[in-house]
Scaffold this motif. Structure first.
Motif, PDB file in Angstrom:
ATOM      1  N   LEU A 161      73.056  19.038  48.762  1.00 54.34           N
ATOM      2  CA  LEU A 161      73.782  19.781  49.788  1.00 54.34           C
ATOM      3  C   LEU A 161      75.161  20.200  49.288  1.00 54.34           C
ATOM      4  O   LEU A 161      75.765  21.130  49.819  1.00 54.34           O
ATOM      5  N   ASP A 162      75.654  19.545  48.256  1.00 50.24           N
ATOM      6  CA  ASP A 162      76.952  19.883  47.687  1.00 50.24           C
ATOM      7  C   ASP A 162      77.012  21.304  47.150  1.00 50.24           C
ATOM      8  O   ASP A 162      78.109  21.829  46.924  1.00 50.24           O
ATOM      9  N   LEU A 163      75.865  21.939  46.936  1.00 47.88           N
ATOM     10  CA  LEU A 163      75.930  23.310  46.436  1.00 47.88           C
ATOM     11  C   LEU A 163      76.586  24.241  47.452  1.00 47.88           C
ATOM     12  O   LEU A 163      77.175  25.271  47.080  1.00 47.88           O
ATOM     13  N   VAL A 164      76.522  23.913  48.751  1.00 50.69           N
ATOM     14  CA  VAL A 164      77.166  24.750  49.778  1.00 50.69           C
ATOM     15  C   VAL A 164      78.683  24.756  49.595  1.00 50.69           C
ATOM     16  O   VAL A 164      79.288  25.833  49.507  1.00 50.69           O
ATOM     17  N   PRO A 165      79.367  23.602  49.518  1.00 52.14           N
ATOM     18  CA  PRO A 165      80.808  23.656  49.265  1.00 52.14           C
ATOM     19  C   PRO A 165      81.153  24.150  47.869  1.00 52.14           C
ATOM     20  O   PRO A 165      82.127  24.892  47.696  1.00 52.14           O
ATOM     21  N   LEU A 166      80.386  23.752  46.859  1.00 53.69           N
ATOM     22  CA  LEU A 166      80.712  24.167  45.490  1.00 53.69           C
ATOM     23  C   LEU A 166      80.651  25.678  45.341  1.00 53.69           C
ATOM     24  O   LEU A 166      81.537  26.292  44.724  1.00 53.69           O
ATOM     25  N   LEU A 167      79.627  26.304  45.894  1.00 57.22           N
ATOM     26  CA  LEU A 167      79.525  27.758  45.820  1.00 57.22           C
ATOM     27  C   LEU A 167      80.618  28.416  46.660  1.00 57.22           C
ATOM     28  O   LEU A 167      81.204  29.431  46.257  1.00 57.22           O
ATOM     29  N   ALA A 168      80.916  27.834  47.824  1.00 54.27           N
ATOM     30  CA  ALA A 168      81.978  28.394  48.672  1.00 54.27           C
ATOM     31  C   ALA A 168      83.319  28.372  47.948  1.00 54.27           C
ATOM     32  O   ALA A 168      84.056  29.379  47.947  1.00 54.27           O
ATOM     33  N   TRP A 169      83.662  27.249  47.343  1.00 51.12           N
ATOM     34  CA  TRP A 169      84.941  27.157  46.634  1.00 51.12           C
ATOM     35  C   TRP A 169      84.997  28.138  45.468  1.00 51.12           C
ATOM     36  O   TRP A 169      86.041  28.742  45.216  1.00 51.12           O
ATOM     37  N   GLU A 170      83.880  28.315  44.769  1.00 51.98           N
ATOM     38  CA  GLU A 170      83.866  29.283  43.665  1.00 51.98           C
ATOM     39  C   GLU A 170      84.060  30.704  44.195  1.00 51.98           C
ATOM     40  O   GLU A 170      84.798  31.509  43.604  1.00 51.98           O
ATOM     41  N   MET A 171      83.404  31.026  45.301  1.00 47.86           N
ATOM     42  CA  MET A 171      83.565  32.359  45.889  1.00 47.86           C
ATOM     43  C   MET A 171      85.010  32.611  46.306  1.00 47.86           C
ATOM     44  O   MET A 171      85.477  33.759  46.304  1.00 47.86           O
ATOM     45  N   LEU A 172      85.728  31.555  46.659  1.00 49.61           N
ATOM     46  CA  LEU A 172      87.141  31.665  47.031  1.00 49.61           C
ATOM     47  C   LEU A 172      88.060  31.753  45.817  1.00 49.61           C
ATOM     48  O   LEU A 172      89.265  31.937  45.974  1.00 49.61           O
ATOM     49  N   GLY A 173      87.499  31.604  44.609  1.00 51.03           N
ATOM     50  CA  GLY A 173      88.301  31.665  43.399  1.00 51.03           C
ATOM     51  C   GLY A 173      89.019  30.382  43.076  1.00 51.03           C
ATOM     52  O   GLY A 173      89.967  30.375  42.269  1.00 51.03           O
ATOM     53  N   MET A 174      88.582  29.266  43.665  1.00 48.64           N
ATOM     54  CA  MET A 174      89.224  27.984  43.432  1.00 48.64           C
ATOM     55  C   MET A 174      88.623  27.281  42.215  1.00 48.64           C
ATOM     56  O   MET A 174      87.459  27.495  41.869  1.00 48.64           O
ATOM     57  N   SER A 175      89.419  26.438  41.582  1.00 51.33           N
ATOM     58  CA  SER A 175      88.974  25.641  40.437  1.00 51.33           C
ATOM     59  C   SER A 175      88.693  24.219  40.912  1.00 51.33           C
ATOM     60  O   SER A 175      89.620  23.437  41.134  1.00 51.33           O
ATOM     61  N   VAL A 176      87.417  23.899  41.092  1.00 52.20           N
ATOM     62  CA  VAL A 176      87.015  22.585  41.596  1.00 52.20           C
ATOM     63  C   VAL A 176      86.077  21.944  40.582  1.00 52.20           C
ATOM     64  O   VAL A 176      84.991  22.465  40.318  1.00 52.20           O
ATOM     65  N   GLU A 177      86.504  20.838  40.013  1.00 48.36           N
ATOM     66  CA  GLU A 177      85.707  20.119  39.013  1.00 48.36           C
ATOM     67  C   GLU A 177      84.939  18.988  39.692  1.00 48.36           C
ATOM     68  O   GLU A 177      85.539  18.027  40.165  1.00 48.36           O
ATOM     69  N   PRO A 178      83.594  19.092  39.757  1.00 45.90           N
ATOM     70  CA  PRO A 178      82.835  18.016  40.392  1.00 45.90           C
ATOM     71  C   PRO A 178      82.627  16.838  39.450  1.00 45.90           C
ATOM     72  O   PRO A 178      82.405  17.014  38.252  1.00 45.90           O
ATOM     73  N   VAL A 179      82.734  15.645  40.003  1.00 43.93           N
ATOM     74  CA  VAL A 179      82.355  14.421  39.295  1.00 43.93           C
ATOM     75  C   VAL A 179      81.008  14.021  39.873  1.00 43.93           C
ATOM     76  O   VAL A 179      80.925  13.515  40.995  1.00 43.93           O
ATOM     77  N   SER A 260      79.754  39.762  52.032  1.00 46.11           N
ATOM     78  CA  SER A 260      78.544  40.566  51.891  1.00 46.11           C
ATOM     79  C   SER A 260      78.171  40.544  50.417  1.00 46.11           C
ATOM     80  O   SER A 260      78.973  40.142  49.570  1.00 46.11           O
ATOM     81  N   GLY A 261      76.939  40.925  50.116  1.00 44.32           N
ATOM     82  CA  GLY A 261      76.501  40.924  48.734  1.00 44.32           C
ATOM     83  C   GLY A 261      75.651  39.716  48.385  1.00 44.32           C
ATOM     84  O   GLY A 261      75.359  38.867  49.244  1.00 44.32           O
ATOM     85  N   GLU A 262      75.256  39.619  47.125  1.00 41.17           N
ATOM     86  CA  GLU A 262      74.300  38.595  46.689  1.00 41.17           C
ATOM     87  C   GLU A 262      74.821  37.182  46.887  1.00 41.17           C
ATOM     88  O   GLU A 262      74.107  36.303  47.365  1.00 41.17           O
ATOM     89  N   ALA A 263      76.070  36.945  46.493  1.00 38.53           N
ATOM     90  CA  ALA A 263      76.617  35.589  46.593  1.00 38.53           C
ATOM     91  C   ALA A 263      76.681  35.147  48.051  1.00 38.53           C
ATOM     92  O   ALA A 263      76.277  34.028  48.396  1.00 38.53           O
ATOM     93  N   TRP A 264      77.182  36.026  48.916  1.00 29.91           N
ATOM     94  CA  TRP A 264      77.274  35.674  50.330  1.00 29.91           C
ATOM     95  C   TRP A 264      75.900  35.440  50.929  1.00 29.91           C
ATOM     96  O   TRP A 264      75.681  34.473  51.663  1.00 29.91           O
ATOM     97  N   ASP A 265      74.958  36.324  50.638  1.00 25.54           N
ATOM     98  CA  ASP A 265      73.607  36.188  51.190  1.00 25.54           C
ATOM     99  C   ASP A 265      72.967  34.875  50.752  1.00 25.54           C
ATOM    100  O   ASP A 265      72.288  34.208  51.541  1.00 25.54           O
ATOM    101  N   ALA A 266      73.172  34.505  49.478  1.00 19.93           N
ATOM    102  CA  ALA A 266      72.601  33.246  48.979  1.00 19.93           C
ATOM    103  C   ALA A 266      73.286  32.058  49.633  1.00 19.93           C
ATOM    104  O   ALA A 266      72.623  31.097  50.055  1.00 19.93           O
ATOM    105  N   TRP A 267      74.629  32.115  49.717  1.00 25.51           N
ATOM    106  CA  TRP A 267      75.349  31.007  50.361  1.00 25.51           C
ATOM    107  C   TRP A 267      74.870  30.832  51.798  1.00 25.51           C
ATOM    108  O   TRP A 267      74.581  29.717  52.232  1.00 25.51           O
ATOM    109  N   LYS A 268      74.770  31.923  52.539  1.00 30.16           N
ATOM    110  CA  LYS A 268      74.374  31.830  53.940  1.00 30.16           C
ATOM    111  C   LYS A 268      72.949  31.305  54.072  1.00 30.16           C
ATOM    112  O   LYS A 268      72.651  30.502  54.968  1.00 30.16           O
ATOM    113  N   ALA A 269      72.044  31.723  53.185  1.00 35.02           N
ATOM    114  CA  ALA A 269      70.656  31.266  53.247  1.00 35.02           C
ATOM    115  C   ALA A 269      70.571  29.752  53.084  1.00 35.02           C
ATOM    116  O   ALA A 269      69.830  29.068  53.809  1.00 35.02           O
TER     117      ALA A 269
END
Length: 358
Positions: A161-179, A260-269
């Motif tokens: 489920l972490d892919l939802v926040p990880l993708l969101a933060w990347e779409m926002l242009g943030m640098s988030v390093e997961p452990v 809108s676009g591919e990234a948004w559509d995938a995140w929302k799905a």
């Protein structure tokens, strides 16, 4: 599928429901409700909330004991449950989006099949991302002032489920390093509390039961929720956290982020697959109809308690609870994404984290 369409499909399924069967007596029995995560996370709080209520409504008032089987982001427990068969209604299994996502993505570690199991209750949830106090002071409703900060995040794994926040933060242009490698979201919260992580997210039950105390103490600042779906299928504010902006709102306010676009559509799905139908209670393969109906009726009685809305809002949030045929329809929604969304996420996982699901 929108909430309106899901409700319609649930109603249609109910019309086909079989007539009531003979009541099952569970007097003197102990039901083990197995959760494939650690005892510190949102799934634990969800099961611990429902377990005593379920005990009160099942015929004979059996004892319902919540047990934990963490490992491999919940696939260990799900693979174990796949091998279990019905005996006498004394085994219940709880999944979350972190169990659904590996299944949806074709993770090679998955040896379980949702269609083999009998869903008797499904409930939605939300999620809240939050920052530490220092970085939170820079948050102005957009991520523009957060893009130069290197964040650390305790993660169960990018295919969970972490892919939802990880993708969101990347779409926002943030640098988030997961452990990677934690056993449950509660363990991520503990990393944040110890200062080992500087950004975190929890599902609603985990946030209400643990993270909100840090916010109240000034040690954490809420950033955004993932939102909720209205009847038209649009993302709106989470009813449990109406004062916190959604990711969509933060994205719209952030330079370079598009809704809108591919990234948004995938995140929302994947948001739709992982949150509106986020936690599901299953009986094992081979469960007789009378036992399944007994559990469905008990959960139906739980959700219709006069005090349910009030106590649920404080413990697990204000979300829809589906039972019986409704739970079956909801499970289908939660275990289905388009090929386009799956392909986008699969490619993103490879590029961002070197994760190959082939």
């Amino acid at each position: 599928m929108t909430i309106k369409k899901l409700a319609a499909s649930v109603a249609a399924a109910a019309l086909l429901a079989s007539p009531a069967l003979a009541e099952v007596d569970m007097s003197g029995k102990t039901i083990e409700w197995v959760i494939p995560f650690s005892e510190t996370g949102g799934s634990a709080k969800w099961a611990n909330f429902f377990a005593p209520l379920l005990s009160e409504e099942l015929p004979g008032n059996p004892t319902v004991v919540v047990k934990f089987m963490p490992g491999a982001g919940s696939t260990k427990g799900a693979n174990w449950f796949q091998e279990q068969e019905h005996e006498d209604g004394t085994l219940l299994f709880g999944t979350s989006g972190s169990t659904q996502f590996p299944y949806l993505l074709g993770d090679p570690r998955v040896r379980y099949e949702y269609s083999d199991w009998t869903p008797v209750m499904a409930s939605g949830t939300g999620g809240v991302a939050y920052l530490n106090a220092e970085d939170g002071a820079k948050f102005d409703g957009s991520a523009n002032n957060l893009k130069d900060i290197d964040f650390i995040y305790g993660s169960q794994g990018a295919t969970r489920l972490d892919l939802v926040p990880l993708l969101a933060w990347e779409m926002l242009g943030m640098s988030v390093e997961p452990v990677f490698g934690i056993k449950g979201r509660g363990d991520g919260r503990l990393m944040f509390e110890r200062g080992e992580a500087t950004i975190d997210y929890q599902t609603s039950s985990g946030y209400l039961g643990g993270s909100m105390a840090m916010v109240n103490d000034g040690k954490a600042v809420p950033m955004m929720t993932w939102g909720a779906l209205n009847e038209a299928g649009d993302i709106v504010r989470d009813p449990t956290f109406p004062d916190i902006p959604t990711f969509k709102e933060v994205c719209e306010a952030t330079d370079g982020c598009e809704t809108s676009g591919e990234a948004w559509d995938a995140w929302k799905a994947f948001f739709v697959a992982g949150f509106p139908v986020q936690k599901i209670a299953f009986l094992p393969a081979g469960t007789p109809d009378d036992v399944a109906e007994t559990f469905s009726n008990a959960f139906d009685a739980v959700r219709n308690r006069p005090d349910f809305a009030e106590i649920a809002a404080k413990r697990v949030g204000k979300y829809e609870v589906f039972v019986g045929d409704g739970a079956k329809a909801a499970t289908t929604t939660g275990t289905t994404v388009t090929d386009e969304a799956k392909n986008f996420v699969t490619n993103w996982l490879q590029e961002a984290y070197g994760v190959s699901l082939k």
